[in-house]
Design an enzyme around this catalytic site. Structure first.
Site, PDB file in Angstrom:
ATOM      1  N   LYS A   1      12.979  -2.355  20.267  1.00 14.43           N
ATOM      2  CA  LYS A   1      13.417  -3.721  19.944  1.00 14.43           C
ATOM      3  C   LYS A   1      14.934  -3.734  19.898  1.00 14.43           C
ATOM      4  O   LYS A   1      15.550  -2.703  19.612  1.00 14.43           O
ATOM      5  CB  LYS A   1      12.852  -4.153  18.587  1.00 14.43           C
ATOM      6  CG  LYS A   1      12.776  -5.646  18.379  1.00 14.43           C
ATOM      7  CD  LYS A   1      11.536  -6.268  19.003  1.00 14.43           C
ATOM      8  CE  LYS A   1      11.587  -7.769  18.965  1.00 14.43           C
ATOM      9  NZ  LYS A   1      10.312  -8.383  19.354  1.00 14.43           N
TER      10      LYS A   1
ATOM     11  N   ASP B   1      12.802 -12.725  22.682  1.00 11.53           N
ATOM     12  CA  ASP B   1      12.257 -12.873  21.321  1.00 11.53           C
ATOM     13  C   ASP B   1      12.966 -14.102  20.757  1.00 11.53           C
ATOM     14  O   ASP B   1      13.479 -14.934  21.534  1.00 11.53           O
ATOM     15  CB  ASP B   1      12.518 -11.608  20.490  1.00 11.53           C
ATOM     16  CG  ASP B   1      11.748 -11.599  19.162  1.00 11.53           C
ATOM     17  OD1 ASP B   1      10.529 -11.381  19.172  1.00 11.53           O
ATOM     18  OD2 ASP B   1      12.351 -11.857  18.102  1.00 11.53           O
TER      19      ASP B   1
HETATM   20  P1  NDP Z   1      12.007 -18.991  19.638  1.00 12.59           P
HETATM   21  O1  NDP Z   1      13.441 -18.678  19.404  1.00 12.59           O
HETATM   22  O2  NDP Z   1      11.581 -19.584  20.931  1.00 12.59           O
HETATM   23  O3  NDP Z   1      11.452 -19.933  18.479  1.00 12.59           O
HETATM   24  C1  NDP Z   1      11.541 -19.555  17.148  1.00 12.59           C
HETATM   25  C2  NDP Z   1      11.062 -20.707  16.278  1.00 12.59           C
HETATM   26  O4  NDP Z   1      10.991 -20.265  14.934  1.00 12.59           O
HETATM   27  C3  NDP Z   1      12.030 -21.878  16.281  1.00 12.59           C
HETATM   28  O5  NDP Z   1      11.319 -23.053  16.061  1.00 12.59           O
HETATM   29  C4  NDP Z   1      12.944 -21.531  15.115  1.00 12.59           C
HETATM   30  O6  NDP Z   1      13.593 -22.653  14.550  1.00 12.59           O
HETATM   31  C5  NDP Z   1      11.940 -20.970  14.123  1.00 12.59           C
HETATM   32  N1  NDP Z   1      12.627 -20.024  13.237  1.00 12.59           N
HETATM   33  C6  NDP Z   1      13.362 -18.962  13.590  1.00 12.59           C
HETATM   34  N2  NDP Z   1      13.856 -18.339  12.505  1.00 12.59           N
HETATM   35  C7  NDP Z   1      13.410 -19.056  11.452  1.00 12.59           C
HETATM   36  C8  NDP Z   1      13.574 -18.937  10.057  1.00 12.59           C
HETATM   37  N3  NDP Z   1      14.302 -17.934   9.527  1.00 12.59           N
HETATM   38  N4  NDP Z   1      12.940 -19.839   9.260  1.00 12.59           N
HETATM   39  C9  NDP Z   1      12.208 -20.856   9.786  1.00 12.59           C
HETATM   40  N5  NDP Z   1      12.030 -21.025  11.112  1.00 12.59           N
HETATM   41  C10 NDP Z   1      12.611 -20.132  11.921  1.00 12.59           C
HETATM   42  O7  NDP Z   1      11.226 -17.615  19.354  1.00 12.59           O
HETATM   43  P2  NDP Z   1       9.739 -17.210  19.777  1.00 12.59           P
HETATM   44  O8  NDP Z   1       8.854 -18.401  19.774  1.00 12.59           O
HETATM   45  O9  NDP Z   1       9.833 -16.356  20.976  1.00 12.59           O
HETATM   46  O10 NDP Z   1       9.336 -16.226  18.564  1.00 12.59           O
HETATM   47  C11 NDP Z   1       8.656 -16.685  17.391  1.00 12.59           C
HETATM   48  C12 NDP Z   1       7.994 -15.503  16.705  1.00 12.59           C
HETATM   49  O11 NDP Z   1       7.056 -14.899  17.605  1.00 12.59           O
HETATM   50  C13 NDP Z   1       8.934 -14.372  16.277  1.00 12.59           C
HETATM   51  O12 NDP Z   1       8.436 -13.780  15.099  1.00 12.59           O
HETATM   52  C14 NDP Z   1       8.808 -13.376  17.423  1.00 12.59           C
HETATM   53  O13 NDP Z   1       9.149 -12.053  17.033  1.00 12.59           O
HETATM   54  C15 NDP Z   1       7.324 -13.510  17.730  1.00 12.59           C
HETATM   55  N6  NDP Z   1       6.906 -13.054  19.046  1.00 12.59           N
HETATM   56  C16 NDP Z   1       7.448 -13.583  20.185  1.00 12.59           C
HETATM   57  C17 NDP Z   1       7.015 -13.161  21.412  1.00 12.59           C
HETATM   58  C18 NDP Z   1       7.488 -13.780  22.688  1.00 12.59           C
HETATM   59  O14 NDP Z   1       6.915 -13.469  23.731  1.00 12.59           O
HETATM   60  N7  NDP Z   1       8.473 -14.647  22.668  1.00 12.59           N
HETATM   61  C19 NDP Z   1       6.018 -12.076  21.547  1.00 12.59           C
HETATM   62  C20 NDP Z   1       5.447 -11.657  20.295  1.00 12.59           C
HETATM   63  C21 NDP Z   1       5.901 -12.126  19.093  1.00 12.59           C
HETATM   64  P3  NDP Z   1      15.149 -22.930  14.905  1.00 12.59           P
HETATM   65  O15 NDP Z   1      15.143 -23.483  16.288  1.00 12.59           O
HETATM   66  O16 NDP Z   1      15.570 -23.889  13.867  1.00 12.59           O
HETATM   67  O17 NDP Z   1      15.869 -21.617  14.798  1.00 12.59           O
END
Ligand code: NDP
Length: 444
Positions: free
Chosen positions: A124, A164
């Site tokens: 990571k 991510d």
């Molecule tokens: P994105 O950046 O596309 O979206 C993240 C979302 O989560 C946004 O809506 C963001 O809001 C919100 N968010 C981020 N940090 C916080 C926080 N501290 N508190 C509240 N809301 C928060 O990321 P992904 O959708 O790719 O990832 C989401 C989760 O899924 C993570 O845990 C990631 O590790 C996991 N994941 C992702 C994968 C992938 O293929 N992308 C694969 C496996 C797991 P804002 O826009 O306001 O920051």
């Protein structure tokens, strides 16, 4: 193995890394029994070798903002374990990024990648750079500066990053472009690339779709139909968007989405048209979820998470530790009977305990969100054979992988009373494969 002793030693050697300790504690607590059936593991000190990353790179990233001001951020890459394949895991850009968070993610990734049945080790990386409010040119300059340092440590057979939080198709494109220029090769060292330069169909959808496929398998064990079920989703990024898309297509009713400022509650359900607006809002205009509530006249709750809303199923898809003990109790009190994690470690240990004690269907992220890295693995295969598979073919493989992960969880996690402890199942299945590979390869 004495799990408590291993954990206290890690805490002493690596203080101030609470997320890393939390992830290790969750795994150790469930694999102790299976581990102790193999006395040879202790002689090879497998547990410390599995908990402590192979290596950690940290570096300064220097870039110039639009005003001509020079900025610095920290960059990191954790190469956790490559016993079963090249290091593989995403890159996160978020102001909260630090070593503890990346070490927990790399540790989890190792078990998750093992579960996928594909030959991928765990890693990571990321930076405390926040893309929020930055211009496209600033994002590009930052990505290039980040890779100018990282490129020498990654490669198609050594370490293959992906996206991510804060890293989507745009950022992967900029990083891959710079990597290609520095390394002078074009073999697909990143996954999540654009379709025009080696990306795979279904990769953007994979984590969200995969989570729903896993949920369907869990529901099947209790003869529950997804149709008409009320689902609370958190987040509104990549994972949340495609989770909601698949849920809508299956006839479920999604009532919430969120971002880091708050959540929206739409009692009529988010339909395809409203979801198209969210795609545009988040991916094009990079706006806030509050704007959805303003457009559709529904409730918006600032500074809160959606877990107090009544739902049948919860699918946390934002970030770590977003469901605490109180949230879990609120979900259970409202009749929630399934939680399937799109995010990594979104439930605190107290929340997990609540879910398991209540014997609801509870899928930890390392099993339920493994679809993303699985299709990344399929992207690596397509790059190697220099062919592209159709959407249908990739989706069918994704479904099969999620089915197989579910089967492994049931195999290793079924208790004597018939309850499937998916946390234990995923940890034991993921651990055993990596442990056997490490044993076979000698002390490294
Ligand atoms: P994105 O950046 O596309 O979206 C993240 C979302 O989560 C946004 O809506 C963001 O809001 C919100 N968010 C981020 N940090 C916080 C926080 N501290 N508190 C509240 N809301 C928060 O990321 P992904 O959708 O790719 O990832 C989401 C989760 O899924 C993570 O845990 C990631 O590790 C996991 N994941 C992702 C994968 C992938 O293929 N992308 C694969 C496996 C797991 P804002 O826009 O306001 O920051």
């Amino acid at each position: 193995m004495n799990a408590q002793k291993v954990l206290s030693d890690l805490k002493r050697r690596f203080p101030n890394e609470p997320e890393y300790h939390q992830a290790v504690a969750e795994v150790l607590g469930t694999i102790e029994e299976a581990y102790n059936e193999h006395p040879e593991f202790d002689r090879y000190n497998l547990i410390e070798r599995l908990c402590i990353p192979d290596r950690v790179f940290s570096f300064r990233v220097t870039w110039v903002d639009d005003k001509g001001q020079v900025q610095t951020n920290m960059g990191y890459r954790i190469q956790h374990n490559n016993a079963i394949g090249p290091y593989k895991g995403g890159i996160r850009f978020h102001s909260s990024v630090n070593l503890s968070i990346l070490k927990f993610l790399a540790f989890e990734q190792t078990f998750k990648n093992s579960l996928t049945t594909l030959p991928m080790g765990g890693g990571k990386g990321g930076s405390d750079f926040s893309p929020r409010g930055k211009s496209d040119a600033e994002i590009m300059r930052f990505c290039q500066a980040f890779i100018a340092e990282l490129w020498r440590h990654i490669g198609p057979q050594t370490d293959v990053p992906a996206g991510d939080i804060g890293v989507g198709g745009r950022e992967v494109g900029y990083m891959y472009g710079m990597y290609k220029k520095m390394a002078r090769e074009n073999t697909g060292t990143f996954t999540g690339k654009g379709l025009e330069f080696g990306g795979s169909l279904i990769r953007p959808e994979a984590t969200g779709y995969g989570n729903v496929y896993f949920l369907l398998e869990m529901l099947k064990t209790r003869n529950i139909d997804i149709k008409g079920k009320v689902v609370a989703v958190s987040g509104s990024g990549n994972v949340a968007q495609y989770t909601v898309q698949k849920l809508i297509s299956l006839g479920a009713k999604v009532i919430t989405m969120s971002d880091s400022n708050g959540y929206i509650y739409d009692p009529d359900g988010i339909d395809e048209e409203k979801l198209a607006y969210i795609f545009e809002l988040k991916n094009l205009y990079r706006g806030r979820i509050r704007e959805y509530a303003e457009k559709y006249g529904c409730k918006y709750v600032e500074g809160a998470r959606p877990w107090n809303e009544k739902c049948d199923i919860a699918m946390p898809s934002a970030t770590q530790n977003e469901i605490d003990g109180d949230d879990a109790r609120a979900l259970l009190a409202n009749g929630c009977f399934a939680v399937s994690e799109g995010a990594n470690m979104p439930s605190t240990p107290e929340a997990i305990e609540e879910f398991i004690n209540a014997k609801i269907l509870y899928a930890p992220g390392k099993a339920a969100n493994a679809g993303g890295v699985s299709v990344s693995g399929l992207e690596m295969t397509q790059n190697s054979i220099k062919l592209s598979w159709t959407k249908e073919e990739v989706d069918a493989r994704l479904k099969q992988i999620m089915f197989d992960i579910h089967t492994q969880c049931v195999k290793y996690g079924t208790q004597s009373d018939g309850y499937v402890n998916y946390v234990k199942g995923a940890n034991v299945a993921g651990f055993m494969k990596v442990a056997k590979a490490m044993m076979a390869q000698g002390v490294l």
